[in-house]
Design an enzyme around this catalytic site. Structure first.
Site, PDB file in Angstrom:
ATOM      1  N   HIS A 179       2.650   3.432  -8.986  1.00  0.00           N
ATOM      2  CA  HIS A 179       2.371   2.023  -9.298  1.00  0.00           C
ATOM      3  C   HIS A 179       3.529   1.393 -10.075  1.00  0.00           C
ATOM      4  CE1 HIS A 179      -1.497   2.390  -7.538  1.00  0.00           C
ATOM      5  NE2 HIS A 179      -2.036   3.125  -8.500  1.00  0.00           N
ATOM      6  N   ASP A 227       0.837  -1.202   0.000  1.00  0.00           N
ATOM      7  CA  ASP A 227       0.000   0.000   0.000  1.00  0.00           C
ATOM      8  C   ASP A 227       0.875   1.257   0.000  1.00  0.00           C
ATOM      9  OD1 ASP A 227      -2.401   1.340  -0.021  1.00  0.00           O
ATOM     10  OD2 ASP A 227      -2.705   1.237   2.142  1.00  0.00           O
ATOM     11  N   LEU A 232       9.907 -21.251  -4.668  1.00  0.00           N
ATOM     12  CA  LEU A 232       9.151 -20.149  -4.076  1.00  0.00           C
ATOM     13  C   LEU A 232       7.740 -20.219  -4.666  1.00  0.00           C
ATOM     14  CD1 LEU A 232       8.932 -17.434  -2.468  1.00  0.00           C
ATOM     15  CD2 LEU A 232       9.781 -16.273  -4.501  1.00  0.00           C
TER      16      LEU A 232
HETATM   17  C1  IPE Z   1      -1.467   0.224  -3.427  1.00  0.00           C
HETATM   18  O1  IPE Z   1      -1.233   1.597  -3.429  1.00  0.00           O
HETATM   19  C2  IPE Z   1      -1.656  -0.345  -4.820  1.00  0.00           C
HETATM   20  C3  IPE Z   1      -3.047  -0.631  -5.183  1.00  0.00           C
HETATM   21  C4  IPE Z   1      -4.071  -0.634  -4.374  1.00  0.00           C
HETATM   22  C5  IPE Z   1      -3.311  -0.959  -6.574  1.00  0.00           C
HETATM   23  P1  IPE Z   1      -2.433   2.643  -3.443  1.00  0.00           P
HETATM   24  O2  IPE Z   1      -2.812   2.912  -4.854  1.00  0.00           O
HETATM   25  O3  IPE Z   1      -3.540   2.179  -2.569  1.00  0.00           O
HETATM   26  O4  IPE Z   1      -1.747   3.928  -2.828  1.00  0.00           O
HETATM   27  P2  IPE Z   1      -2.370   4.893  -1.736  1.00  0.00           P
HETATM   28  O5  IPE Z   1      -2.792   4.041  -0.579  1.00  0.00           O
HETATM   29  O6  IPE Z   1      -3.511   5.600  -2.373  1.00  0.00           O
HETATM   30  O7  IPE Z   1      -1.231   5.799  -1.378  1.00  0.00           O
HETATM   31  C1  IPE Z   2      -5.767  -2.584  -0.349  1.00  0.00           C
HETATM   32  O1  IPE Z   2      -5.339  -1.277  -0.481  1.00  0.00           O
HETATM   33  C2  IPE Z   2      -5.762  -3.273  -1.676  1.00  0.00           C
HETATM   34  C3  IPE Z   2      -4.438  -3.461  -2.274  1.00  0.00           C
HETATM   35  C4  IPE Z   2      -3.299  -3.181  -1.716  1.00  0.00           C
HETATM   36  C5  IPE Z   2      -4.459  -4.052  -3.570  1.00  0.00           C
HETATM   37  P1  IPE Z   2      -6.360  -0.072  -0.676  1.00  0.00           P
HETATM   38  O2  IPE Z   2      -5.512   1.153  -0.717  1.00  0.00           O
HETATM   39  O3  IPE Z   2      -7.239  -0.313  -1.823  1.00  0.00           O
HETATM   40  O4  IPE Z   2      -7.218  -0.163   0.662  1.00  0.00           O
HETATM   41  P2  IPE Z   2      -8.017   0.946   1.455  1.00  0.00           P
HETATM   42  O5  IPE Z   2      -8.967   1.582   0.491  1.00  0.00           O
HETATM   43  O6  IPE Z   2      -7.013   1.923   1.969  1.00  0.00           O
HETATM   44  O7  IPE Z   2      -8.682   0.201   2.573  1.00  0.00           O
HETATM   45 MG    MG Z   3      -4.046   2.430  -0.621  1.00  0.00          MG
END
Ligand code: IPE
Ligand code: IPE
Ligand code: MG
Length: 237
Positions: A29, A12, A123
């Protein structure tokens, strides 16, 4: 260092990391995806046997068209690259989640990566794509009902029966769950499988989660006293 058998990661913070650098979320990403490749190699070197990574949730479709298009482009490239990564690490790839929502070419790349890598077992890498734990349980229950009707499934439903209908069938439960970037929630990830997993939360955003951060998480894991509901045999306390 005693390494966990199975590490699960909620990667995240890609978006916030990019924003902090004045860059678009899609840049986060791209960097996050590159980091996943590095962490995979490191897990292999450390002797970790199972790695499960949450890359796209069933709720992530709520994001902007632009962000989703960028993520799909990234998955396309990454899944093709996965063949090389699996050869390099003798790594078996399995996608958990419901791939039917993806474009046909992505589904085909998933099939190819899974088939090509099924020869490996050093793995085990589970990639959660269009994954939601509630959706996984819903799909499992539907299939159990169908098999019940047709007679394929009969008798008592045990915990093992349920395990065998989940996307993670045959994969041991995670020992350590890592979530990066400060949030302390599961966001619909592996609700059944994480019943006795140790949790590690860090403020470090995923693109900055490097080798030293992984070592820190594993060291913390080593300090934990895992009990599984019992008591310690040596002390009985
Ligand atoms: C995690 O990073 C990747 C995906 C959920 C695809 P985020 O896109 O959730 O990044 P933040 O949490 O908004 O910073
Ligand atoms: C969880 O992250 C999903 C992934 C990392 C793929 P999100 O960024 O989508 O989750 P919330 O919205 O903060 O709970
Ligand atoms: Mg996120």
């Amino acid at each position: 260092m005693n390494v966990p058998n199975h590490v699960a990661i909620i990667l995240d913070g890609n978006g916030r990391w990019a924003k902090s650098k004045g860059m678009p979320r899609s840049y986060g990403h791209v960097k996050g995806c590159a980091n996943l490749e590095t962490i995979c190699d490191e897990m292999k070197q450390m002797g970790i046997k199972y790695l499960t990574v949450y890359a796209f949730s069933t709720e992530n479709w709520k994001r902007s068209r632009e962000e989703i298009d960028g993520l799909m482009r990234l998955f396309r490239n990454y899944l093709k690259k996965c063949i090389k990564i699996s050869d390099r690490n003798k790594m078996r790839i399995r996608v958990i989640g419901d791939p039917s929502a993806f474009d046909a070419d992505i589904q085909e790349s998933i099939r190819r990566a899974e088939e090509h890598s099924s020869q490996y077992d050093e793995l085990h890498f589970q990639l959660a794509l269009n994954y939601g734990s509630r959706d996984e349980i819903r799909r499992a229950v539907s299939r159990m009902m169908e098999d019940g009707k047709s007679g394929v499934l009969s008798g008592e439903v045990t915990e093992e029966t349920i395990d065998s209908y989940l996307d993670t069938a045959g994969i041991p439960d995670p020992d350590l769950l890592i979530r990066t970037s400060g949030e302390q929630r599961l966001s619909n990830f592996l609700l059944w499988q994480l019943a006795y997993t140790e949790f590690y939360f860090t403020d470090v955003p995923w693109p900055d989660f490097k080798h030293e951060e992984l070592v820190k998480a594993i060291e913390k894991y080593n300090d934990r006293d895992r009990r599984f509901g019992g008591v310690k045999e040596d002390t009985n306390v």
